[in-house]
Design a protein around this motif. Structure first.
Motif, short mmCIF file in Angstrom:
data_model
loop_
_atom_site.label_atom_id
_atom_site.label_comp_id
_atom_site.label_asym_id
_atom_site.label_seq_id
_atom_site.Cartn_x
_atom_site.Cartn_y
_atom_site.Cartn_z
N ILE A 1 2.89 -1.16 10.12
CA ILE A 1 2.82 -0.89 8.72
C ILE A 1 1.39 -0.54 8.69
N PHE A 2 0.56 -1.16 9.35
CA PHE A 2 -1.00 -1.24 9.15
C PHE A 2 -1.57 0.14 10.15
N THR A 3 -0.70 0.86 10.88
CA THR A 3 -1.16 1.80 11.90
C THR A 3 -2.38 1.41 12.54
N ILE A 4 -2.36 0.30 12.97
CA ILE A 4 -3.66 -0.17 13.76
C ILE A 4 -4.08 0.68 15.04
N THR A 5 -3.19 1.51 15.19
CA THR A 5 -3.52 2.43 16.41
C THR A 5 -4.55 3.38 16.14
N GLU A 6 -4.80 3.44 14.72
CA GLU A 6 -5.75 4.62 14.13
C GLU A 6 -7.19 4.02 14.89
N LYS A 7 -7.39 3.00 15.38
CA LYS A 7 -8.53 2.43 15.84
C LYS A 7 -8.23 1.83 17.14
N ASP A 8 -8.86 2.80 18.27
CA ASP A 8 -8.70 2.48 19.70
C ASP A 8 -9.77 1.47 20.23
N GLU A 9 -9.76 0.26 19.75
CA GLU A 9 -10.58 -0.75 19.91
C GLU A 9 -9.82 -2.03 20.22
N LYS A 10 -10.16 -2.71 21.60
CA LYS A 10 -9.30 -3.78 21.81
C LYS A 10 -10.31 -5.10 21.69
N SER A 11 -11.53 -4.83 21.26
CA SER A 11 -12.32 -6.28 21.16
C SER A 11 -12.05 -6.92 20.04
N PRO A 12 -11.65 -6.49 18.90
CA PRO A 12 -11.27 -7.22 17.66
C PRO A 12 -10.31 -8.35 18.15
N SER B 1 -15.12 -4.40 13.44
CA SER B 1 -14.21 -3.49 13.67
C SER B 1 -13.64 -3.10 12.29
N GLU B 2 -13.17 -1.88 12.18
CA GLU B 2 -12.41 -1.52 11.05
C GLU B 2 -11.07 -1.64 10.99
N ILE B 3 -10.59 -2.22 11.95
CA ILE B 3 -9.26 -2.55 12.21
C ILE B 3 -8.92 -3.62 11.13
N TRP B 4 -9.66 -4.50 10.88
CA TRP B 4 -9.58 -5.69 9.95
C TRP B 4 -9.57 -5.17 8.48
N ARG B 5 -10.34 -4.20 8.03
CA ARG B 5 -10.31 -3.60 7.04
C ARG B 5 -9.26 -2.35 6.58
N GLN B 6 -8.18 -2.17 7.57
CA GLN B 6 -7.28 -1.26 7.63
C GLN B 6 -6.38 -1.65 6.69
N LYS B 7 -6.00 -0.58 5.42
CA LYS B 7 -5.10 -1.11 4.32
C LYS B 7 -3.93 -0.45 4.42
N ASN B 8 -2.93 -1.37 3.83
CA ASN B 8 -1.43 -0.88 3.92
C ASN B 8 -1.32 -0.07 2.72
N LEU B 9 -0.66 1.40 3.19
CA LEU B 9 -0.71 2.30 2.13
C LEU B 9 0.18 2.02 1.03
N LYS B 10 1.01 1.12 1.06
CA LYS B 10 2.07 0.85 0.21
C LYS B 10 1.54 -0.24 -0.97
N ASP B 11 0.68 -1.36 -0.69
CA ASP B 11 0.27 -2.31 -1.55
C ASP B 11 -1.31 -2.49 -1.45
N LYS B 12 -1.84 -1.69 -0.67
CA LYS B 12 -3.33 -1.86 -0.36
C LYS B 12 -3.70 -3.37 0.35
N LYS B 13 -3.06 -3.96 0.65
CA LYS B 13 -3.36 -5.13 1.30
C LYS B 13 -4.12 -4.85 2.68
N LEU B 14 -5.30 -5.65 2.96
CA LEU B 14 -5.91 -5.59 4.09
C LEU B 14 -5.12 -6.14 5.24
N PHE B 15 -5.55 -5.41 6.35
CA PHE B 15 -4.90 -6.11 7.83
C PHE B 15 -5.13 -7.43 7.92
#
Length: 187
Positions: A38-49, A81-95
């Motif tokens: 849902i959050f397409t977290i693959t947009e960020k190629d980071e494992k450290s978070p 990491s931007e992963i935590w701020r990734q937004k769901n396009l549907k309801d704008k909820k943060l990851f």
């Protein structure tokens, strides 16, 4: 100080709880797979978070509130990491918010496991110690907290692996597409 018999009882109860946790994971795993997609977290190629939150979750003395606080802190931290701020396009909820909500929902799974243990163990001469332990409300609450923490640790570990798997699939598709395109060479 706990007696040897109390420690033995806790170890046995912990093993029984681990078996029940294993049974529950099949229902929990689809939830983290869903959130990862849902959050397409693959947009960020980071494992450290994920490594960092897992380290916090597995520290001795860690708790659910410590883990949730760490995740929420990452949203506001500069350079996080931007992963935590990734937004769901549907309801704008943060990851990060969605992960914290799922951690909270694992409390009900933990309660279900405690209830199952109470029903399964029941009362018999062989299991009187377990029965007596589980009839104490404080003991049940502590057991629930322990199980909730274990479920959360497993959840975060599986979420990290799901992220790695999705990244691997994405990169493999990209490699296939790149190899299948005809290359133009300039003369």
């Amino acid at each position: 100080m706990e007696s040897t018999s109390e420690i033995f009882l806790m170890e046995q109860l912990s093993l029984i709880a681990e078996q029940e946790i294993g049974k529950k994971m099949d229902s929990v795993i689809p939830e983290f797979q869903k959130i990862a997609k849902i959050f397409t977290i693959t947009e960020k190629d980071e494992k450290s978070p994920f490594r960092n939150v897992l380290a916090v979750a597995n520290e001795s003395g860690s708790s659910i509130e410590v883990i949730k606080n760490y995740i929420r802190y990452q949203v506001g931290r500069r350079g996080a990491s931007e992963i935590w701020r990734q937004k769901n396009l549907k309801d704008k909820k943060l990851f990060a918010t969605a992960v914290v909500e799922q951690i909270d929902s694992l409390s009900q799974e933990a309660q279900n496991i405690v209830d199952t243990l109470r029903k399964t163990i029941g009362y018999s001469t062989r299991r009187a110690d377990f029965h007596n332990y589980l009839e104490d409300a404080e003991n049940r609450e502590q057991l629930k907290k322990n199980i909730h923490l274990k479920l959360t640790q497993l959840y975060l570990g599986y979420l990290a692996r799901e992220h790695t798997a999705l990244l691997g699939e994405k990169n493999a598709k990209k490699d296939i597409e790149t190899k299948s395109r005809p290359h133009l060479t300039s003369k």
